[in-house]
Write an enzyme that holds these catalytic residues in place. Structure first.
Site, mmCIF file in Angstrom:
data_model
loop_
_atom_site.group_PDB
_atom_site.id
_atom_site.type_symbol
_atom_site.label_atom_id
_atom_site.label_comp_id
_atom_site.label_asym_id
_atom_site.label_seq_id
_atom_site.Cartn_x
_atom_site.Cartn_y
_atom_site.Cartn_z
ATOM 1 N N GLU A 34 -13.763 3.403 -4.198
ATOM 2 C CA GLU A 34 -13.902 4.364 -3.103
ATOM 3 C C GLU A 34 -13.334 5.735 -3.453
ATOM 4 O O GLU A 34 -13.928 6.757 -3.094
ATOM 5 C CB GLU A 34 -13.252 3.827 -1.816
ATOM 6 N N HIS A 86 -12.589 -5.104 8.549
ATOM 7 C CA HIS A 86 -13.958 -4.596 8.704
ATOM 8 C C HIS A 86 -14.196 -4.049 10.101
ATOM 9 O O HIS A 86 -15.330 -3.833 10.491
ATOM 10 C CB HIS A 86 -14.983 -5.704 8.412
#
Lengths: 330, 327
Positions: free
Chosen positions: A68, A134
């Site tokens: 990321e 999540h």
């Protein structure tokens, strides 16, 4: 004023609306590319870029390692250089591995170096299945950061119109798509339909009170409005569509019109964007208020994987009904 | 190998200019002229000048918190650099950046950085932009021996390898991360070997030899332009001053510092070589020292006399305002 569009089988989904807006802009601007994980074959975890690699080639839809920090750095550096990248972080939870690149770097380059950073960071957001890693609602954090803009569309029409605007903007944009809305169909605009940031959408007009919200909570608000209608309460629903810039004109007008306002989302309430809205709207419009603005949000707790526990942590349509009844009691 | 006289003189002059800038700015910092302080690069000139002399002016760099030497070698006028250290309106970042945030993006300087390890990622992104747009340029990311222990650096190296980006990673390895000796905190203790593990050409070189730095950078640049991807260069160097101005460190001996200064100083080594080869006379050298001193004096004068930024502009440039009016 517009009302909720009736859906048909022919209408695209929320994810397809993203594809549509991105395709149109990619045709016009050769410097737009998409970089993220599992984009070429899979089309992204929510089909948000399905078919785009096949149409534009793998130089413009790039599969990335799960890195990321490097993904956002790739977007940041190439945006400074002159490209207009879309960095697809999959779930916004994963942005936490790139917070330096987003908050210290991308957000501050223009201020310090007078250089635009035309960068879109797209991710799926919102509470659904998947548990604590999540389901983070991080939008308040991004809206809090000077230099970033934050889009939180609730329907296909806004997804397309807002991504098209973002892809013409010289600023970094955090583009958050709610996972529970991915398959919801709706009308979309044509290639010339651009939705400005900082422009709320009145989902439903009402006479008695207003719910100001965004994202999936708009769906809960619509359910609540039906229940309230059966009880003789006509509630207005405002969808903010972007959290920064924030449509303070519409917020103020709504507070002034009703004096009875609920602000709702599914982020933990402590320190959230709903607190910002309620506090600012109260300061500016105090004499118009019939009573305190009521906030509805999530518990300050990590989300559980168990569906019932997860649902219990975030506002239900019934919570919104109760909140509206509270402001009606003033 | 004999050095080209013209190149040699310009290279030496650049190193002298940086040395004088740093020693002058160090004193000014102690006098409170540099808000936020600064990180002195004295001793590391050959890395900056060796790399930059191998680049095209349009190539891109992104660097670290210790970046005056990179910035001056990249071609930013010293008066603009000094004015930025003073946080004056005439500085390259309008006084918003100071020592750690020197930049001139238009001319390929994508910024110093307050965050250790961040520069390689930004340079990698620039290299991706270069490749996407089909340009014939390279990007250089500087990182220190401290930064090679951040994950983001290696994420960026890996991405550069898989996309075959025109990137050169330069470890400006002065051997101390603030006060921590590199060997104490670097697993495996071989930074170039780490680079090699990512599948790219990776070298440890003498960062006090400006010609060696130039040669390796030129070769890396040629590979990058030929589409062969990135190169990793670990340049061993040394800083003579503390991590930050005013540091009273006890983490290394005075003998160690004196040894590097007297035996491996990049300016002494290179000037001696040029003089011994007849490319430079002692008189030329002394004139050069005087000339850079004058240039730095003028830079200080420029910085001193420059206006401060207007505090009413603190909101300007936060964003374009095009997405919606800021309220």
């Amino acid at each position: 004023m517009s009302t909720t569009t009736p859906t048909t089988q022919q209408n695209p989904t929320y994810s397809e609306a993203f594809q549509s807006g991105v395709r149109e802009e990619m045709k016009l601007n050769p410097n737009i590319f998409i970089l993220g994980t599992d984009l070429v074959e899979r089309g992204g975890h929510f089909a948000q870029v399905k078919g785009i690699a096949q149409e534009f080639g793998v130089d413009r839809v790039k599969d990335s390692p799960i890195s990321e920090a490097a993904m956002v750095a790739a977007g940041l550096g190439s945006a400074m250089y002159g490209c207009h990248p879309i960095i697809d972080l999959n779930f916004i939870d994963f942005s936490l591995g790139a917070m330096d690149e987003i908050i210290n770097q991308a957000a501050k380059i223009r201020f310090m170096f007078n250089r635009p950073v035309p960068l879109v960071i797209r991710a799926t957001s919102g509470v659904a299945l998947g548990g604590a890693h999540h389901c983070n609602s991080l939008e308040s954090l991004f809206a809090h950061t000077a230099g970033l803009s934050v889009a939180v569309p609730s329907r296909a029409y806004d997804v397309k119109g807002l991504i098209k605007t973002a892809l013409r903007s010289p600023d970094p944009v955090i583009f958050l798509m709610h996972k529970k809305l991915s398959g919801v169909r709706g009308e979309i605009g044509d290639e010339n339909t651009f939705i400005p940031f900082g422009s709320a959408h009145r989902v439903k007009s009402g006479k008695d009170a207003a719910i100001i919200s965004y994202g999936y909570t708009i769906v809960s608000a619509q359910k609540a409005a039906q229940t309230l209608a059966e009880q003789g309460i006509d509630v207005e629903i405002i969808d903010l569509r972007t959290l920064y810039p924030l449509d303070t004109d519409t917020i103020n007008a709504t507070v002034q019109k009703f004096g009875r306002v609920v602000v709702a989302d599914e982020a933990p309430m402590f320190g959230s964007i709903t607190a910002e809205i309620a506090a600012t709207a109260s300061e500016v419009n105090f004499r118009h208020l019939k009573g305190p603005i009521v906030r509805v949000g999530a518990a300050r707790a990590p989300l559980s994987a168990n569906p019932q526990m997860s649902e219990a942590a975030i506002p239900s349509a019934n919570d919104l009904v109760e909140a509206v009844k509270k402001v009606m009691s003033y | 190998m004999t050095t080209d006289s013209k190149w040699g003189k310009e290279t030496l002059r650049q190193m002298l200019l940086i040395r004088n800038f740093e020693e002058t700015a160090d004193k000014l910092t102690l006098r409170g002229k540099v808000p936020g302080g600064m990180h002195n690069s004295s001793g590391q000139e050959a890395v900056a000048v060796g790399v930059m002399s191998a680049l095209d002016p349009k190539d891109v760099i992104a660097t670290t918190h210790r970046s005056h030497h990179h910035t001056i070698a990249k071609g930013m006028p010293v008066n603009i650099v000094m004015a930025e250290l003073f946080t004056k309106a005439t500085g390259c970042s309008g006084g918003r950046g100071a020592s750690m945030h020197l930049a001139d993006v238009e001319n390929g300087h994508f910024g110093g950085n307050g965050i250790v390890g961040a520069g390689v990622g930004i340079a990698m992104g620039a290299a991706l932009g270069i490749k996407q747009m089909g340009h014939k340029k390279v990007a250089v990311g500087f990182v220190g021996d401290g930064g090679v222990n951040t994950g983001r650096t290696w994420e960026a190296v890996n991405m550069a390898v898989i996309y075959k980006l025109p990137l050169i990673i330069i470890v400006d390895n002065n051997q101390y991360a603030v006060e921590t000796f590199v060997e104490r905190v670097t697993g495996g203790n071989d930074i170039a070997k780490r680079g090699a593990g990512f599948g790219l050409p990776s070298f440890t070189i003498d960062g006090q030899d400006v010609e060696e730095v130039h040669k390796h950078t030129s070769e890396a640049r040629n590979r990058a332009l030929a589409g062969e991807g990135p190169t990793f260069i670990n340049a061993l160097t040394y800083r003579y001053y503390g991590h930050n101005v005013g540091e009273k460190g006890q983490y290394r001996t005075q003998e160690e510092i004196a040894d590097w200064r007297s035996h491996r100083d990049p300016i002494d080594r290179f000037s001696a070589k040029l003089i011994s080869e007849g490319a430079l006379t002692q008189a030329d050298y002394e004139a050069m020292i005087k000339s850079v001193a004058k240039e730095i004096e003028e830079a200080v004068d420029f910085a001193e006399k420059s206006p401060l930024p207007d505090v009413s502009t603190i909101l300007d440039g936060v964003d374009s305002g095009l997405l919606g009016a800021r309220k």
